[in-house]
Design a protein around this motif. Structure first.
Motif, PDB file in Angstrom:
ATOM      1  N   VAL A 253       0.838  -1.208   0.000  1.00  0.00           N
ATOM      2  CA  VAL A 253       0.000   0.000   0.000  1.00  0.00           C
ATOM      3  C   VAL A 253       0.870   1.254   0.000  1.00  0.00           C
ATOM      4  O   VAL A 253       0.657   2.180  -0.799  1.00  0.00           O
ATOM      5  CB  VAL A 253      -0.943   0.011   1.227  1.00  0.00           C
ATOM      6  N   LEU A 254       1.878   1.289   0.879  1.00  0.00           N
ATOM      7  CA  LEU A 254       2.772   2.439   0.950  1.00  0.00           C
ATOM      8  C   LEU A 254       3.577   2.582  -0.343  1.00  0.00           C
ATOM      9  O   LEU A 254       3.809   3.700  -0.812  1.00  0.00           O
ATOM     10  CB  LEU A 254       3.711   2.295   2.144  1.00  0.00           C
TER      11      LEU A 254
ATOM     12  N   PHE B  29       2.646   1.706  -3.371  1.00  0.00           N
ATOM     13  CA  PHE B  29       1.771   2.243  -4.416  1.00  0.00           C
ATOM     14  C   PHE B  29       1.480   3.722  -4.177  1.00  0.00           C
ATOM     15  O   PHE B  29       1.456   4.530  -5.114  1.00  0.00           O
ATOM     16  CB  PHE B  29       0.461   1.453  -4.459  1.00  0.00           C
ATOM     17  N   HIS B  30       1.269   4.084  -2.901  1.00  0.00           N
ATOM     18  CA  HIS B  30       0.933   5.472  -2.564  1.00  0.00           C
ATOM     19  C   HIS B  30       2.108   6.416  -2.829  1.00  0.00           C
ATOM     20  O   HIS B  30       1.939   7.512  -3.385  1.00  0.00           O
ATOM     21  CB  HIS B  30       0.514   5.557  -1.101  1.00  0.00           C
ATOM     22  N   ASP B  31       3.316   6.006  -2.429  1.00  0.00           N
ATOM     23  CA  ASP B  31       4.475   6.898  -2.534  1.00  0.00           C
ATOM     24  C   ASP B  31       5.214   6.790  -3.859  1.00  0.00           C
ATOM     25  O   ASP B  31       5.804   7.770  -4.325  1.00  0.00           O
ATOM     26  CB  ASP B  31       5.452   6.607  -1.393  1.00  0.00           C
TER      27      ASP B  31
ATOM     28  N   TYR C  78      -2.877   0.473   5.879  1.00  0.00           N
ATOM     29  CA  TYR C  78      -3.396   1.580   5.073  1.00  0.00           C
ATOM     30  C   TYR C  78      -3.151   2.907   5.791  1.00  0.00           C
ATOM     31  O   TYR C  78      -4.067   3.618   6.194  1.00  0.00           O
ATOM     32  CB  TYR C  78      -4.892   1.374   4.795  1.00  0.00           C
ATOM     33  N   SER C  79      -1.868   3.205   5.958  1.00  0.00           N
ATOM     34  CA  SER C  79      -1.405   4.488   6.524  1.00  0.00           C
ATOM     35  C   SER C  79      -1.790   4.701   7.980  1.00  0.00           C
ATOM     36  O   SER C  79      -1.855   5.846   8.446  1.00  0.00           O
ATOM     37  CB  SER C  79      -1.916   5.668   5.670  1.00  0.00           C
TER      38      SER C  79
END
Length: 365
Positions: free
Chosen positions: A33-34, A36-38, A254-255
């Motif tokens: 998740v991190l 993909f986000h960053d 998820y953050s």
């Protein structure tokens, strides 16, 4: 000493490879998740982890298959190089600041932590120095203080970054070697009291460390600040129950949980794989430590015995601190979980050290 080599300890090798495999799987699950986000790539962290795992396995294969006694020749120069790297990393413009600490050398996302090299360099040097037949560590001024002075200098240099977590692991493994080498308990007890006072001083000298202590004692006193990491970690572990939510099904990654792929990867593992998965990982670490200590007790060589103690101590201290932080029994220190957490230089150096331990197991009875 038995000069004939045999196959490396099977249980030791199996536990190392099992933990490494679990680590790669969990780095992908916890960091997707991190990533993909960053970075726009859910495989960002696992691709790098796999690369360093391969490099580490190559290093482990090499250190597992040569005469470990040759390491005595490079113990002094290795320690000097480690000290030089620790000084270089402190120079502005050369050392890279990450997570509030100037502890990295490198370019962009690729870098090394000199403090990781110091852990192994100190273990090698102390094992070589304290295993000499004419060395009398039972003498306080001429035997015990010189190695403690070098350990203290290394710890102090690491603290200039500052990196209390790595410094504590190096200190813990080094003191295990000193104790095993025959230092008197009354000498160590007196120095431990002085060290405890100094440790309190380090905590009081930095407000963020004091905040971590108060958060550890009562994380709910500052749930959105210093206590946030511990609270979110426990929120991950609790719902995992016996069998977990399922691989890849973590909600806290998820953050919510900070650094889910590094410092707090065990909380994501417990959430997804439950008590059973967490217990399996702990059992594998116990097997690694048990077989490593067996090597230390059965090898007919003082240097090899102290070296095994130091490497096992490095793994054991790091596991205890990381798991203790994740479950709320210790203040947050920024320590990764060996072989499991994401990290290039830490993973490569750990596999290199474990290769030496496997090498030692080939000479043990």
């Amino acid at each position: 000493m038995n000069k004939s080599r045999k196959a490396p300890d099977f249980w030791l090798l199996a536990s190392i490879l099992s933990l490494l495999t679990i680590g790669i799987v969990m780095v992908y699950s916890a960091g997707s998740v991190l990533g993909f986000h960053d970075y726009g790539d859910p495989f960002y962290f696992v691709k790098r982890q796999a690369l360093f795992a391969v490099l580490g396995l190559v290093a482990m294969f090499f250190t597992m298959n040569f005469d470990y006694r040759l390491l005595k020749r490079y113990a002094k120069i290795g320690l000097i190089v480690c000290f030089a790297l620790l000084v270089i990393v402190l120079i502005p413009g050369i050392g890279v600041v990450r997570g509030g600490a100037r502890s990295w050398l490198g370019i962009s996302s690729f870098g090394i932590q000199p403090s990781e090299f110091m852990k192994l360099g100190m273990i090698l040097f102390l094992s070589y120095w304290l295993s000499k037949e004419d060395y009398r560590i039972t003498h306080f001024t001429r035997g015990l203080l010189p190695p403690l002075g070098i350990i203290g200098l290394a710890f102090g240099t690491i603290m200039l970054q500052p990196d209390l977590g790595t410094g504590t692991v190096m200190l813990g493994a080094s003191m295990l070697i000193v104790f095993t080498a025959g230092a008197r308990i009354k000498h160590l007890a007196g120095l431990a009291a002085v060290g405890a006072i100094g440790f309190v001083g380090l905590i009081l000298a930095a407000p963020y460390r004091l905040a971590r202590i108060t958060a550890f004692l009562d994380p709910w006193s500052d749930p959105l600040g210093a206590g946030y990491q511990i609270i979110q970690s426990l929120y991950a572990i609790g719902p995992g129950g016996l069998a977990g939510l399922g691989l890849g099904m973590s909600r806290q990654k998820y953050s919510y949980v900070p650094e889910p792929q590094t410092d707090f990867i065990f909380s994501i593992l417990a959430e997804e794989l439950g008590f059973i998965g967490g217990l399996l990982v702990l059992m594998l670490f116990l097997i690694l430590i048990w077989r490593g200590m067996r090597v230390a007790m059965t090898i007919d060589d003082a240097f090899g015995s102290l070296l095994a103690v130091g490497i096992v101590g490095m793994v054991g201290v790091q596991v205890v601190i990381n798991i203790g932080v994740v479950i709320g029994l210790m203040p947050v220190t920024g320590i990764t979980l060996p072989l499991i957490s994401y990290g290039g230089s830490s993973l490569t150096l750990m596999l290199t050290a474990l290769g030496i331990l496997l090498n030692l197991s080939r000479f043990a009875r």
